[in-house]
Design an enzyme around this catalytic site. Structure first.
Site, PDB file in Angstrom:
ATOM      1  N   LYS B  82       0.850  -1.205   0.000  1.00 31.46           N
ATOM      2  CA  LYS B  82       0.000   0.000   0.000  1.00 31.46           C
ATOM      3  C   LYS B  82       0.878   1.245   0.000  1.00 31.46           C
ATOM      4  O   LYS B  82       1.912   1.276   0.688  1.00 31.46           O
ATOM      5  CB  LYS B  82      -0.893  -0.038   1.247  1.00 31.46           C
ATOM      6  CG  LYS B  82      -1.937   1.064   1.332  1.00 31.46           C
ATOM      7  CD  LYS B  82      -2.793   0.876   2.587  1.00 31.46           C
ATOM      8  CE  LYS B  82      -3.882   1.924   2.717  1.00 31.46           C
ATOM      9  NZ  LYS B  82      -4.686   1.713   3.965  1.00 31.46           N
ATOM     10  N   SER B 157      -9.641   1.883   3.223  1.00 33.92           N
ATOM     11  CA  SER B 157      -8.784   2.643   2.325  1.00 33.92           C
ATOM     12  C   SER B 157      -7.786   1.778   1.552  1.00 33.92           C
ATOM     13  O   SER B 157      -7.242   2.235   0.553  1.00 33.92           O
ATOM     14  CB  SER B 157      -7.999   3.703   3.100  1.00 33.92           C
ATOM     15  OG  SER B 157      -7.092   3.087   4.012  1.00 33.92           O
ATOM     16  N   SER B 181      -9.629  -0.410   7.414  1.00 29.31           N
ATOM     17  CA  SER B 181      -9.077  -0.220   6.067  1.00 29.31           C
ATOM     18  C   SER B 181      -8.420  -1.442   5.452  1.00 29.31           C
ATOM     19  O   SER B 181      -8.085  -1.427   4.277  1.00 29.31           O
ATOM     20  CB  SER B 181      -8.068   0.929   6.071  1.00 29.31           C
ATOM     21  OG  SER B 181      -8.746   2.160   6.056  1.00 29.31           O
TER      22      SER B 181
END
Lengths: 98, 490
Positions: B82, B157, B181
């Site tokens: 990420k 997210s 997330s």
């Protein structure tokens, strides 16, 4: 629906505290969004928290200190490599005191 | 072997194939780059894909280790990281314009540990700006599209991480979880997402959002791959003072049965807005757990309703402090031409932060400001204590708690962007876990309207192995093995 919680001046003041420039249209949007969110927060007032200690973090870890030993740090040129404005071995900024 | 069979695989299966000579890390890495090339025009899961040369170099090093017997569980396994996790020499944006051009001079501890294990890093995953969001629509670059439907969000997210694993672009991804997330996008994309106990994995090099809530963890196709990944990245780190000196073997309980396991199902998690299909899938999986010998009982966690308000005070407060470091002086974008430092910082932040980061910064600044601190931040921290106590009491009666991961399946792009509060409700089942610092895992539990549903298992702090055990037992029994209906290529 809760746009009365914060005034336009409140939003401008908060933005100033946060060092965040927002235009007039954003001030209106933020005023509405923030007021709605703050209204939701009022639900916490129903709960009795008299004498309840606050939780800052959730594990039992307390102040963690390492021994004060010399260790290598990031070299200057690699540290400065990301700075938008560099002057020799310094980061250049706009005047702080005028 | 076909590209599909080399890209829609678990890391454990891949390792078996490496060891019996069926394929090589080089072949698998190239198959993933090919897959990325095919599906990225639609998914936008990656913000940066590493050069083929770089990926092949990593893969060849992995093949050497596989050959000379020094390979670990993750050697030769293709990863996505990420993009709020720092990677030395590879741009790291947190999907924000304010970090434009930023190239970290160091690796996050989790990245160093993956590299030491011989994992192959393919690139960096799209996300909501600074991990603030539940749909990935807050990325400053481009929204991610869920491989399960071209008009559907992947959740957020860590939307890029979950979408990439679902679409076969990576075998495992590292995400971060502040309020759900990792787990919520895993649920919406039909993959497994695990948030370990707060502090078990170092946060050094993670671009901080809410420091008392943030935790790095894996998104993968199987529970076992999640356990293997956390075994590699967990452990004390002198560079993160909140990291715990507690090295569990996360895979230890995977093959234990769950006969007699006590599972609590809090009624507050069957929220008003829950979709009937999600509820049906969840209830069906409780029956599966009972069939495995677990004792499933309804319970109540009445403070659940207040968790959202607590979160939306604490997370933005911490974010407003963490994001104050972005000033256009040391790194990232900088607006030039302002008369003084103050104006140039305000201008940089005003144009660098996106439309969802700004209200959070302002809410946090307000909640921490003189005169409001007691009413908001302190009050939220006190209720946080009450929520922790409520979980603590529940875990006296139950080994684990089971809930739906998200009240809905993947919603449509644009459906909730105008109403932040509706968007926040998407995390209503995942947020309490971060408030209490618990481990939580989401595992696929079927489809509703042809979109994936997730089952969430929660355990007490450092009860990670039990959460993984129950999730694994369910996964093996239900055997969903969800693969998107090849929607990803044009």
């Amino acid at each position: 629906m809760n746009s009365e919680i914060l005034s336009v001046d409140d939003v401008k003041h908060i933005a100033r505290l946060a060092a965040l420039r927002i235009d007039d249209e954003e001030v209106q949007t933020m005023r509405r969004q923030l007021s709605d969110i703050l209204a939701h927060f009022q639900t916490l007032a129903e709960l009795d928290t008299e004498g309840v200690p606050p939780t800052g973090h959730t594990t039992d870890a307390h102040s963690v200190m390492r021994d004060d030993e010399d260790m290598p740090a990031l070299e200057r040129d690699r540290t400065l490599a990301n700075a938008p404005f560099v002057d020799g071995e310094f980061v250049r900024v706009r005047p702080v005191i005028e | 072997m076909s590209v599909a069979s080399e890209t829609q695989t678990s890391a454990r299966d891949l390792r078996a194939k490496y060891l019996n000579g069926e394929t090589t890390a080089r072949e698998v890495a190239l198959a993933h780059l090919q897959r990325i090339k095919e599906v990225e025009p639609r998914t936008h899961a990656f913000l940066t894909v590493l050069d083929e040369e770089d990926v092949v170099t990593q893969a060849q090093a992995a093949d050497q280790r596989l050959e000379n017997g020094t390979a670990s569980a993750l050697t030769g396994v293709p990863f996505l990281i990420k993009d709020n996790i720092s990677t030395e020499g590879v741009r790291t944006t947190a999907a924000s314009r304010i970090l434009d051009g930023y190239v970290p001079p160091f690796d996050a501890t989790v990245v160093s540990r993956l590299k030491e294990a011989g994992a192959i890093i393919l690139g960096k995953g799209n996300l909501d700006e600074f991990a603030m969001g539940s749909s990935n629509e807050n990325s400053a670059f481009t929204p991610v599209v869920n491989p399960w439907g071209e008009n559907r969000v992947p959740g957020g997210s860590s939307g890029g991480a979950a979408a990439a694993v679902a679409a076969g672009e990576a075998v495992i991804a590292l995400g971060s979880d502040t309020g759900g997330s990792i787990r919520q996008p895993a649920s919406l994309c039909g993959v497994v997402g695990f948030k370990p106990t707060y502090g078990t994995v170092s946060r050094f090099g993670l671009i901080a959002f809410g420091s008392s809530l943030d935790q790095i963890g894996p998104i993968a196709r199987t529970v076992a791959d999640c356990a293997d990944t956390v075994n590699t990245i967990a452990g004390l780190d002198p560079l993160d003072s909140t990291s715990l000196d507690h090295k569990l073997d996360f895979a230890e309980y995977l093959n234990r049965d769950i006969d007699g396991m006590r599972i609590g199902v809090p009624r507050e998690y069957i929220v008003d807005g829950i979709e009937p299909g999600v509820r049906a899938a969840f209830e069906k999986c409780l029956t599966v757990l009972e069939g495995l010998g677990a004792i499933v009982e309804e319970t109540s966690l009445p403070l659940t309703d207040h968790a959202l308000a607590v979160y939306y005070i604490i997370a933005p407060s911490e974010a407003s402090a963490n994001l104050s470091r972005f000033d256009g002086v040391k790194y990232g974008m900088s607006v030039d031409g302002e008369p003084n430092a103050r104006e140039s910082i305000e201008a940089t932040r005003g144009s660098g932060f996106g439309p969802d980061a700004k209200p959070r910064i302002l809410i946090g600044t307000y909640a921490l400001s003189a005169g409001y601190y007691d009413a908001y931040y302190k009050k939220a921290q006190q209720v946080r204590t009450l929520i922790r106590r409520e979980f603590h009491d529940a875990f006296q009666k139950f080994d684990v708690i089971a809930t739906p991961t998200s009240p809905t399946v993947a919603f449509e792009l644009g459906e909730k962007t105008q109403d932040p509060f509706q968007m926040y409700l998407s995390d209503v089942c995942t947020i309490p876990v971060n408030i209490a610092g618990l481990p939580g895992i989401s595992v696929p539990c079927g489809l509703s309207e042809e979109l994936p549903v997730g089952l969430q298992i929660l355990a007490p702090q450092l009860g990670d192995r039990t959460a993984l055990q129950v999730a694994h037992a369910y996964e093996q029994s239900a055997n969903w093995n969800l693969t998107p209906p090849e929607p990803c290529t044009d």
